[in-house]
Design a protein around this motif. Structure first.
Motif, PDB file in Angstrom:
ATOM      1  N   LEU A 198      13.080  -3.277  -6.609  1.00 27.84           N
ATOM      2  CA  LEU A 198      12.295  -3.446  -7.139  1.00 27.84           C
ATOM      3  C   LEU A 198      10.733  -3.347  -7.562  1.00 27.84           C
ATOM      4  N   GLY A 199       9.961  -3.619  -7.985  1.00 21.56           N
ATOM      5  CA  GLY A 199       8.880  -3.478  -7.808  1.00 21.56           C
ATOM      6  C   GLY A 199       7.802  -2.554  -6.558  1.00 21.56           C
ATOM      7  N   TYR A 200       7.964  -1.278  -6.616  1.00 19.93           N
ATOM      8  CA  TYR A 200       7.457  -0.728  -5.956  1.00 19.93           C
ATOM      9  C   TYR A 200       6.419   0.435  -5.748  1.00 19.93           C
ATOM     10  N   GLN A 201       5.281  -0.058  -6.900  1.00 17.09           N
ATOM     11  CA  GLN A 201       4.085   1.018  -7.572  1.00 17.09           C
ATOM     12  C   GLN A 201       2.772  -0.447  -7.005  1.00 17.09           C
ATOM     13  N   HIS A 202       2.137  -0.252  -6.548  1.00 21.22           N
ATOM     14  CA  HIS A 202       0.775  -0.359  -5.553  1.00 21.22           C
ATOM     15  C   HIS A 202      -0.094  -1.814  -6.851  1.00 21.22           C
ATOM     16  N   LYS A 203       0.407  -1.710  -8.503  1.00 16.76           N
ATOM     17  CA  LYS A 203       0.215  -2.930  -8.835  1.00 16.76           C
ATOM     18  C   LYS A 203       1.288  -4.189  -8.735  1.00 16.76           C
ATOM     19  N   ASP A 204       2.280  -3.983  -8.494  1.00 18.49           N
ATOM     20  CA  ASP A 204       3.443  -5.097  -7.924  1.00 18.49           C
ATOM     21  C   ASP A 204       3.670  -5.849  -7.167  1.00 18.49           C
ATOM     22  N   ARG A 205       3.579  -6.798  -7.493  1.00 14.93           N
ATOM     23  CA  ARG A 205       3.642  -7.758  -6.635  1.00 14.93           C
ATOM     24  C   ARG A 205       4.486  -7.632  -5.580  1.00 14.93           C
ATOM     25  N   ASP A 206       5.527  -7.698  -5.059  1.00 15.05           N
ATOM     26  CA  ASP A 206       6.315  -7.276  -4.341  1.00 15.05           C
ATOM     27  C   ASP A 206       5.458  -6.233  -3.144  1.00 15.05           C
ATOM     28  N   PHE A 207       5.040  -5.032  -3.779  1.00 15.94           N
ATOM     29  CA  PHE A 207       4.306  -3.664  -2.793  1.00 15.94           C
ATOM     30  C   PHE A 207       3.598  -4.800  -2.204  1.00 15.94           C
ATOM     31  N   LYS A 208       2.397  -5.534  -3.006  1.00 18.06           N
ATOM     32  CA  LYS A 208       1.191  -6.320  -2.164  1.00 18.06           C
ATOM     33  C   LYS A 208       1.839  -7.229  -0.995  1.00 18.06           C
ATOM     34  N   LEU A 209       3.077  -8.168  -1.644  1.00 19.68           N
ATOM     35  CA  LEU A 209       3.440  -8.593  -0.087  1.00 19.68           C
ATOM     36  C   LEU A 209       4.171  -8.204   0.719  1.00 19.68           C
ATOM     37  N   LEU A 210       4.828  -7.557   0.870  1.00 16.04           N
ATOM     38  CA  LEU A 210       5.986  -7.087   1.712  1.00 16.04           C
ATOM     39  C   LEU A 210       4.889  -5.837   2.401  1.00 16.04           C
ATOM     40  N   LEU A 211       3.509  -4.998   1.714  1.00 19.15           N
ATOM     41  CA  LEU A 211       2.126  -4.383   2.944  1.00 19.15           C
ATOM     42  C   LEU A 211       2.384  -5.097   3.498  1.00 19.15           C
ATOM     43  N   GLN A 212       1.345  -5.877   2.853  1.00 19.12           N
ATOM     44  CA  GLN A 212       0.975  -7.422   3.751  1.00 19.12           C
ATOM     45  C   GLN A 212       1.725  -7.464   4.812  1.00 19.12           C
ATOM     46  N   LYS A 213       3.172  -7.844   4.748  1.00 17.34           N
ATOM     47  CA  LYS A 213       3.856  -8.531   5.898  1.00 17.34           C
ATOM     48  C   LYS A 213       3.586  -7.877   6.745  1.00 17.34           C
ATOM     49  N   VAL A 214       3.944  -6.847   6.411  1.00 15.49           N
ATOM     50  CA  VAL A 214       4.529  -4.946   8.312  1.00 15.49           C
ATOM     51  C   VAL A 214       3.529  -5.213   8.435  1.00 15.49           C
ATOM     52  N   GLY A 215       2.119  -5.512   7.600  1.00 13.13           N
ATOM     53  CA  GLY A 215       0.626  -4.247   8.857  1.00 13.13           C
ATOM     54  C   GLY A 215       0.473  -3.584   8.060  1.00 13.13           C
ATOM     55  N   GLY A 216       0.494  -2.536   6.904  1.00  9.04           N
ATOM     56  CA  GLY A 216       0.510  -1.405   6.927  1.00  9.04           C
ATOM     57  C   GLY A 216      -1.054  -1.262   5.645  1.00  9.04           C
ATOM     58  N   SER A 217      -1.450   0.419   6.062  1.00  9.55           N
ATOM     59  CA  SER A 217      -2.510   0.363   5.115  1.00  9.55           C
ATOM     60  C   SER A 217      -2.545   0.569   4.234  1.00  9.55           C
ATOM     61  N   ARG A 218      -3.806  -0.653   3.149  1.00  9.06           N
ATOM     62  CA  ARG A 218      -3.918  -0.423   1.886  1.00  9.06           C
ATOM     63  C   ARG A 218      -3.733   0.727   1.318  1.00  9.06           C
ATOM     64  N   TYR A 219      -5.223   1.666   1.660  1.00 10.58           N
ATOM     65  CA  TYR A 219      -5.716   2.714   1.159  1.00 10.58           C
ATOM     66  C   TYR A 219      -5.339   3.706   2.999  1.00 10.58           C
ATOM     67  N   ALA A 220      -6.000   4.896   2.457  1.00 10.05           N
ATOM     68  CA  ALA A 220      -5.509   6.625   2.944  1.00 10.05           C
ATOM     69  C   ALA A 220      -6.826   6.089   3.815  1.00 10.05           C
TER      70      ALA A 220
END
Length: 165
Positions: free
Chosen positions: A92-114
């Motif tokens: 699936l889309g694993y880059q920062h710009k991809d929708r899959d990445f943004k949705l999963l990151l928000q779902k698991v509560g990961g940091s967007r930026y260091a």
């Protein structure tokens, strides 16, 4: 979600083996999938929290975030890198710009930026226009004979920096 393993360290920095166990446990808890590759410490990382290697699927982490005073940032950074990892392996889309990445990151509560750390600051150059007084801050030195003010086209003057005169 609490991470009890993060609070039990007496050392000033966690080891690579402890980092590996932590990444494996966060992967199972947050993604319900195992982490089957290596988590490493990369001392050359300076401005980022971690890195996912596409070629061999291992994760690298900045040692500044493994120190005791910065451990509270670590779960978010690990989740961010695991989002890259699991999405890439799933095709699936694993880059920062991809929708899959943004949705999963928000779902698991990961940091967007260091987060920016005190030891992460770069020296900055300060210039000021001689005519209008416009301030410019740059990370690299500017040739004041070649460049000019973008507002009034006046000459620039070096105010501060590592070699300010």
């Amino acid at each position: 979600m609490a991470f009890p393993a993060l609070t039990s360290y007496n050392n000033t920095m966690i080891s690579e083996q402890e980092l590996q166990q932590l990444v494996e446990s966060i992967s199972l808890e947050s993604f319900s999938r195992p982490f089957l590759h290596q988590a490493k410490i990369n001392r050359r990382l300076k401005t980022t929290g971690g890195r996912y290697q596409l070629s061999d699927h291992h994760l690298e982490f900045n040692p500044l975030f493994l120190k005791e005073e910065n451990l509270h940032y670590l779960p978010g950074i690990i989740k961010h890198e695991l989002v890259h990892y699991h999405l890439h392996l799933a095709g699936l889309g694993y880059q920062h710009k991809d929708r899959d990445f943004k949705l999963l990151l928000q779902k698991v509560g990961g940091s967007r930026y260091a987060p920016r750390l005190e030891g992460n600051k770069r020296s900055r150059w300060h210039y000021r226009c001689r005519q209008c007084g416009q301030d410019y801050w740059r990370q690299r030195q500017v040739n004041v004979k070649k460049y000019f003010c973008g507002r009034c086209r006046g000459k620039l003057k070096k105010i501060a920096g590592p070699l300010a005169k």
